[in-house]
Motif scaffolding. Structure first.
Motif, PDB file in Angstrom:
ATOM      1  N   LEU A  75      83.306  82.970   4.830  1.00  0.00           N
ATOM      2  CA  LEU A  75      82.719  84.045   5.624  1.00  0.00           C
ATOM      3  C   LEU A  75      82.846  85.399   4.939  1.00  0.00           C
ATOM      4  O   LEU A  75      82.239  86.377   5.379  1.00  0.00           O
ATOM      5  CB  LEU A  75      83.381  84.097   7.006  1.00  0.00           C
ATOM      6  N   LEU A  76      83.608  85.477   3.870  1.00  0.00           N
ATOM      7  CA  LEU A  76      83.648  86.660   3.015  1.00  0.00           C
ATOM      8  C   LEU A  76      82.878  86.420   1.721  1.00  0.00           C
ATOM      9  O   LEU A  76      82.217  87.326   1.206  1.00  0.00           O
ATOM     10  CB  LEU A  76      85.100  87.043   2.701  1.00  0.00           C
ATOM     11  N   GLY A  77      82.946  85.202   1.209  1.00  0.00           N
ATOM     12  CA  GLY A  77      82.282  84.891  -0.056  1.00  0.00           C
ATOM     13  C   GLY A  77      80.778  84.968   0.014  1.00  0.00           C
ATOM     14  O   GLY A  77      80.133  85.560  -0.858  1.00  0.00           O
ATOM     15  N   TRP A  78      80.178  84.386   1.073  1.00  0.00           N
ATOM     16  CA  TRP A  78      78.718  84.402   1.163  1.00  0.00           C
ATOM     17  C   TRP A  78      78.151  85.802   1.386  1.00  0.00           C
ATOM     18  O   TRP A  78      77.183  86.191   0.707  1.00  0.00           O
ATOM     19  CB  TRP A  78      78.237  83.443   2.257  1.00  0.00           C
ATOM     20  N   PRO A  79      78.696  86.625   2.282  1.00  0.00           N
ATOM     21  CA  PRO A  79      78.187  88.007   2.385  1.00  0.00           C
ATOM     22  C   PRO A  79      78.339  88.787   1.084  1.00  0.00           C
ATOM     23  O   PRO A  79      77.464  89.579   0.722  1.00  0.00           O
ATOM     24  CB  PRO A  79      79.039  88.616   3.501  1.00  0.00           C
ATOM     25  N   LEU A  80      79.452  88.548   0.369  1.00  0.00           N
ATOM     26  CA  LEU A  80      79.648  89.238  -0.902  1.00  0.00           C
ATOM     27  C   LEU A  80      78.614  88.784  -1.921  1.00  0.00           C
ATOM     28  O   LEU A  80      78.073  89.601  -2.690  1.00  0.00           O
ATOM     29  CB  LEU A  80      81.065  88.976  -1.417  1.00  0.00           C
ATOM     30  N   TYR A  81      78.300  87.497  -1.934  1.00  0.00           N
ATOM     31  CA  TYR A  81      77.282  86.999  -2.853  1.00  0.00           C
ATOM     32  C   TYR A  81      75.914  87.587  -2.516  1.00  0.00           C
ATOM     33  O   TYR A  81      75.164  88.007  -3.413  1.00  0.00           O
ATOM     34  CB  TYR A  81      77.217  85.477  -2.800  1.00  0.00           C
ATOM     35  N   LEU A  82      75.569  87.618  -1.236  1.00  0.00           N
ATOM     36  CA  LEU A  82      74.271  88.165  -0.838  1.00  0.00           C
ATOM     37  C   LEU A  82      74.169  89.649  -1.161  1.00  0.00           C
ATOM     38  O   LEU A  82      73.116  90.140  -1.590  1.00  0.00           O
ATOM     39  CB  LEU A  82      74.049  87.925   0.655  1.00  0.00           C
ATOM     40  N   LEU A  83      75.276  90.371  -0.981  1.00  0.00           N
ATOM     41  CA  LEU A  83      75.275  91.794  -1.331  1.00  0.00           C
ATOM     42  C   LEU A  83      75.097  91.981  -2.833  1.00  0.00           C
ATOM     43  O   LEU A  83      74.318  92.838  -3.287  1.00  0.00           O
ATOM     44  CB  LEU A  83      76.584  92.441  -0.866  1.00  0.00           C
ATOM     45  N   GLY A  84      75.809  91.179  -3.625  1.00  0.00           N
ATOM     46  CA  GLY A  84      75.699  91.293  -5.084  1.00  0.00           C
ATOM     47  C   GLY A  84      74.324  90.939  -5.597  1.00  0.00           C
ATOM     48  O   GLY A  84      73.758  91.650  -6.439  1.00  0.00           O
ATOM     49  N   SER A  85      73.758  89.852  -5.110  1.00  0.00           N
ATOM     50  CA  SER A  85      72.422  89.460  -5.572  1.00  0.00           C
ATOM     51  C   SER A  85      71.369  90.469  -5.116  1.00  0.00           C
ATOM     52  O   SER A  85      70.416  90.749  -5.859  1.00  0.00           O
ATOM     53  CB  SER A  85      72.082  88.063  -5.059  1.00  0.00           C
ATOM     54  N   PHE A  86      71.531  91.036  -3.931  1.00  0.00           N
ATOM     55  CA  PHE A  86      70.578  92.044  -3.463  1.00  0.00           C
ATOM     56  C   PHE A  86      70.636  93.291  -4.336  1.00  0.00           C
ATOM     57  O   PHE A  86      69.592  93.861  -4.701  1.00  0.00           O
ATOM     58  CB  PHE A  86      70.875  92.410  -2.008  1.00  0.00           C
ATOM     59  N   SER A  87      71.849  93.729  -4.698  1.00  0.00           N
ATOM     60  CA  SER A  87      71.974  94.936  -5.520  1.00  0.00           C
ATOM     61  C   SER A  87      71.356  94.736  -6.893  1.00  0.00           C
ATOM     62  O   SER A  87      70.646  95.617  -7.406  1.00  0.00           O
ATOM     63  CB  SER A  87      73.451  95.327  -5.650  1.00  0.00           C
ATOM     64  N   LEU A  88      71.575  93.580  -7.517  1.00  0.00           N
ATOM     65  CA  LEU A  88      71.006  93.328  -8.840  1.00  0.00           C
ATOM     66  C   LEU A  88      69.497  93.112  -8.767  1.00  0.00           C
ATOM     67  O   LEU A  88      68.761  93.513  -9.679  1.00  0.00           O
ATOM     68  CB  LEU A  88      71.697  92.133  -9.481  1.00  0.00           C
TER      69      LEU A  88
END
Length: 465
Positions: A362-375
């Protein structure tokens, strides 16, 4: 009055000694049983298995297991890890790695090179019975009745081959020395690991009776098969999305899957429904203090990338100079398409490998989505692409997570069909977005050529640093 004095003195003496006597009676003696696991170094996933071992040992303490908890650790295990285990109340037994004589077998897997250290469980002769465990076990309830089993007991997950993720043994130096002798003479071992050796060493276990703990608490002699409920393969759950193991108590879940699909990885859920159960157990027992700082740092970094991108808006036109005539526009277009495609691919892949692997889903997936969105936003600005076309995969991933995490499926088959149907309907949308991206790149070159070119359509192409 004088006669009462001796009586009062005796009463005072009894009151004085009673607490001390109570303390002596209440002191636990040496425990005769132990839950044991092993830990060694030399694989890319040493830290993950260390975390898994700590969670499992703490869960046994939380289930009030009336037994010692032991970790058989190779001498190269980091001292900080050993101390952390000791702080958890675990007894650490340091050993030399046993040399594996099966390394040259054709089917030998190097990640099992040191699994023969599990044989050291037979050297724990201070205990009457030992339950030997792999780190990928998740306990659902107390299993102390296993200490009533005989000299060797194991579960047959495979109809013909017992599983060594959990087995009961009676420690014996004589048996241990005989096992070392059998290693030296090259006893048959189908996989070169602990399971292949033990199935060869106890070849007749399939013919032994099923273990049923005696009601009077006595210990059995001989070898026994353990009911499947002591080693419930997680795949049984994924088929029904509930436990329905009729033989034996549903006590222990095991995850004998591919190494990258173990439950402690953040991407294990919702791909594997039980991944969240394991992480919830870790959250309650151990926490995530070692992963949180890195996760917060990455989140701030990605937010910074988004902010800088909004302010600076980098693009190809800002990264060029010294424009000159280009003879082959098709070569330029192909190059730009390849660079853009790899950039989009990297935007979705890089954050996946940067996230701490054992963080909560529940922390890993939001962090991944945030990272991929920023890039992705950076790629959109640099190549002047349509935002929706680039982010189609991003929205598709969010939809996939919701489809897989939905709790209302009747069983695993319906869940798999739902995921397949979602992927089937999303495929045309993903293809359409790819076509739009390629079209945007072509328009970019043609617009650049029209703005900078000649009437005969000879193209000037931007030269990147």
């Amino acid at each position: 009055m004088g006669r009462r004095l001796p009586g009062l003195c005796w009463l005072f003496l009894v009151l004085l000694l009673t607490p001390a006597a109570a303390v002596v009676v209440g002191e636990p003696g040496p425990r005769r049983h132990a839950y044991a696991a092993m830990m060694y170094m030399g694989t890319p996933r040493d830290y993950e298995f260390y975390v898994a071992t700590r969670v499992m040992m703490r869960s046994l303490r939380g289930l009030s297991a009336h037994a010692d908890r032991v970790v058989i650790a190779s001498l190269d295990v980091p001292p900080t890890w050993v101390q952390a285990l000791k702080d958890d109340g675990v007894t650490v037994v340091s050993v030399d790695n046993l040399k594996n004589p099966y390394e040259k077998q054709e089917n030998f897997n190097t990640r099992f090179k040191l699994t023969l250290n599990k044989l050291y469980a037979w050297t724990l002769v201070s205990y009457d019975r030992v339950v030997m465990l792999d780190s990928d076990n998740m306990f659902l309830q107390n299993t102390d009745e296993l200490f009533q089993c005989g000299q060797f007991c194991a579960v047959f997950i495979n109809p013909c081959i017992f599983h060594t993720g959990l087995f009961v043994l009676k420690p014996s130096m004589e048996v241990f020395k005989n096992m070392l002798h059998e290693l030296g003479v090259g006893r048959e071992n189908r996989d070169g690991a602990d399971q292949g050796f033990l199935t060869s060493y106890f070849p007749d276990l399939l013919d032994q009776p099923m273990f049923h703990p005696p009601v009077n608490g006595s210990k059995l002699d001989g070898n026994y098969r353990l009911p499947l409920g002591y080693q419930m393969d997680a795949s049984y759950y994924y088929l029904k999305l509930r436990w329905s193991i009729p033989c034996g108590p549903n006590s222990v879940v095991t995850f004998p899957s591919a190494p990258w699909m173990k439950p402690w990885y953040w991407w294990s859920w919702p791909v594997l429904p039980l991944g969240l159960s394991w992480h919830e157990q870790r959250r309650e027992l151990l926490g995530y203090s070692s992963e949180i700082p890195m996760a917060l740092f990455q989140a701030l970094l990605y937010i910074g990338v988004i902010a800088v991108n909004r302010l600076a808006r980098p693009s190809l036109s800002k990264l060029c100079y010294n424009r000159r005539m280009e003879k082959n526009i098709m070569f330029s277009l192909t190059t730009l398409r390849v660079v853009a495609a790899w950039s989009i691919l990297a935007a979705y892949i890089v954050p996946f490998f940067l996230i701490p692997r054992t963080v909560h889903p529940l922390l890993g997936w939001p962090l991944y989505l945030l990272g991929s969105f920023s890039l992705c936003s950076l790629v959109i600005s640099v190549f002047i692409l349509q935002p929706l076309a680039v982010l189609t995969i991003w929205f598709g991933l969010i939809g996939t997570l919701f489809v897989m995490a939905c709790p209302w499926y009747m069983n695993g088959v319906v869940r798999a069909l739902a995921v397949f149907a979602y992927a089937f309907f999303c495929a045309p949308v993903a293809w359409s977005s790819l076509v739009k991206i390629m079209s945007s790149l072509q328009n970019l070159i043609e617009r650049d050529a029209y703005r900078l070119g000649e009437p005969n359509q000879t193209v000037e192409f931007t030269k990147l640093y």
